[in-house]
Design an enzyme around this catalytic site. Structure first.
Site, short mmCIF file in Angstrom:
data_model
loop_
_atom_site.label_atom_id
_atom_site.label_comp_id
_atom_site.label_asym_id
_atom_site.label_seq_id
_atom_site.Cartn_x
_atom_site.Cartn_y
_atom_site.Cartn_z
N LYS A 1 24.76 13.94 27.77
CA LYS A 1 23.51 14.27 28.82
C LYS A 1 22.48 13.29 28.27
O LYS A 1 22.42 12.75 27.41
CB LYS A 1 23.45 15.62 28.44
CG LYS A 1 24.49 16.41 28.78
CD LYS A 1 25.19 16.58 30.29
CE LYS A 1 26.13 17.43 30.48
NZ LYS A 1 27.31 17.33 29.92
C1 LIG Z 1 27.59 20.79 35.45
C2 LIG Z 1 27.89 21.10 33.96
N1 LIG Z 1 27.81 22.31 33.70
C3 LIG Z 1 28.04 22.98 32.51
C4 LIG Z 1 28.59 22.18 31.37
C5 LIG Z 1 29.02 22.64 30.09
O1 LIG Z 1 27.98 21.90 28.95
P1 LIG Z 1 28.77 21.99 27.81
O2 LIG Z 1 29.48 20.85 27.39
O3 LIG Z 1 27.40 21.88 26.78
O4 LIG Z 1 29.50 23.19 27.23
C6 LIG Z 1 28.63 20.72 31.69
C7 LIG Z 1 29.00 19.60 30.64
O5 LIG Z 1 29.50 18.67 30.82
C8 LIG Z 1 28.44 20.18 33.01
O6 LIG Z 1 28.55 18.86 33.29
#
Ligand SMILES: Cc1ncc(COP(=O)(O)O)c(C=O)c1O
Length: 410
Positions: free
Chosen positions: A198
């Site tokens: 990210k």
């Molecule tokens: C749109 C979206 N929501 C939620 C998440 C979940 O985040 P995490 O990987 O930190 O659990 C991601 C991760 O890639 C995402 O792209």
């Protein structure tokens, strides 16, 4: 003599150099070292970096509360629980996203209802949203996909009319705005991810934002295994998981937040150059310009590929050719979420109250989502941190493939 790199010719985007990601800055090193040396690596023992991150993140978003959590998936689950989702409730979820945007719903015992995707913007299709809402629907999880803000002028009245909660999954949208206000501040909760790919990375990590003091209080306690934050006793007000972020990751996230706007400005400038180039190529569809999106956050970015304009060349072959030209692209999310094995009936049923009717997700057909899965090309925000010559060479590579497409069709 082949021209295309995939056939042995020179790569058109040799000049494209992607920066190292994540970036280890001096401030990142300094804050993490401070956190390490403080000897307080966990918030419950009195570390200060989770507090500092939350204050800075809330101030950046002009929102009352930010609660640091261990990742973006748990952030959505926490928001759902804090909104009071009950077993068997229905929650509308996107059908084109990372799975967490939808899987969080059955993981808290509720029934996901997939909404179609607008292929122009990759955000939820708001006409279809109205069709999907039933009298059992309690809320919506919407993603500001790839940092392109959802149309809040249309979405918020729908939410209000049906008396729903709104969770804005802003995992892709660190820094995005709608009419001058940061995303993650319009709904009951905004949720963010700090996972390494990210634009605000801390390895793993996440945060939820809210302006509602009651929801904030509930979410804080829920993120802390049912214990009031700041208390060190063993009194737990309700059953909840431990979703706390570690102090070391908070230190890293704080340092990364401090450079986010500068990097987003570079990405925005470069995107302008890239879009102007790509828009002029027949068969490449970029997202529409929307003046109401006053700032863009970044994560992945996309365009759609029209095989007919490339003599019928399959999207996947186009991607292979573009990668060979030194442009790192991929097909992105390959499946509509409702076709993921994780959403097979038996699998979802395991999480729902016995007897709950589970929709036959794999047999859904949502045309906008399926069009994107066929035509999408994804690249990373890292590409938008390259220099201008590199950015322009991306479009040169696309033009080259189009001009020499016969080499691939033979
Ligand atoms: C749109 C979206 N929501 C939620 C998440 C979940 O985040 P995490 O990987 O930190 O659990 C991601 C991760 O890639 C995402 O792209």
């Amino acid at each position: 003599m082949p021209e295309l790199a995939i056939n042995g010719g020179p790569a058109a985007a040799e000049a494209l150099k992607l920066p190292e990601w994540p970036r280890l800055t001096e401030t990142s090193r300094q804050y993490v070292t401070e956190s390490l040396e403080s000897g307080r690596w966990c918030r419950t023992t009195g570390g200060e970096f989770c507090d500092r991150l939350e204050e800075a993140f809330a101030a950046y978003h002009d929102v009352e509360t930010a609660i640091a959590v261990s990742n973006g998936t748990t952030a959505i689950e926490l928001a759902l629980r804090a909104c009071g989702v009950q077993p068997g409730d229905e929650v509308v979820v996107p059908s084109y996203s990372f799975i967490a945007s939808a899987s969080a719903v059955p993981c808290v015992g509720a029934v996901p209802r997939f909404v179609d995707t607008d292929p122009e913007t990759y955000n939820i299709d708001l006409d279809h949203l109205e069709e999907v809402i039933t009298d059992r629907t309690v809320g919506v999880v919407g993603v500001h996909f790839a940092g392109y803000t959802m149309d809040m002028d249309r979405l918020l009245p729908i939410i209000e009319e049906h008396d729903l909660f709104l969770i804005e999954d802003a995992a892709h949208a660190q820094g995005s705005e709608w009419r001058g206000e940061k995303v993650g501040t319009f709904g009951d909760f905004g949720t963010f991810s700090f996972q390494e790919s990210k634009s605000l990375p801390s390895g793993e990590g996440g945060i939820v934002t809210t302006d509602d003091t009651v929801l904030a209080d509930r979410a804080r306690t829920m993120a802390n295994i049912g214990r009031r934050q700041g208390t060190v006793d063993y009194y737990h007000h309700f059953l909840a998981s431990n979703r706390r972020l570690s102090e070391l990751q908070a230190a890293l996230a704080l340092a990364q937040l401090e450079k986010l706007d500068d990097e987003n400005r570079i990405r925005e400038r470069n995107e302008e150059v890239l879009l102007a180039e790509l828009e002029s190529i027949d068969g490449i569809a970029t997202k529409p310009r929307d003046d109401r999106i006053t700032a863009r956050g970044y994560c992945i970015e996309n365009f759609r590929y029209d095989a007919d304009a490339f003599g019928g060349l399959h999207r996947d072959r186009f991607i292979e050719a573009l990668v060979a030209e030194s442009v790192p692209v991929s097909e992105g999310y390959q499946l509509p979420l409702y076709r993921q094995p994780a959403f097979y009936r038996n699998e979802v049923a395991r999480f729902l109250p016995r007897g709950t009717e589970v929709p036959d997700y794999p047999n859904l057909h949502l045309p906008g989502t399926e069009e994107i899965c066929r035509t999408n090309v994804t690249y990373s925000h890292k590409l938008l941190l390259a220099d201008e010559a590199g950015i322009r060479s991306v479009a040169e590579a696309v033009r080259k493939i189009r001009a020499n497409v016969d080499e691939l069709l033979e």
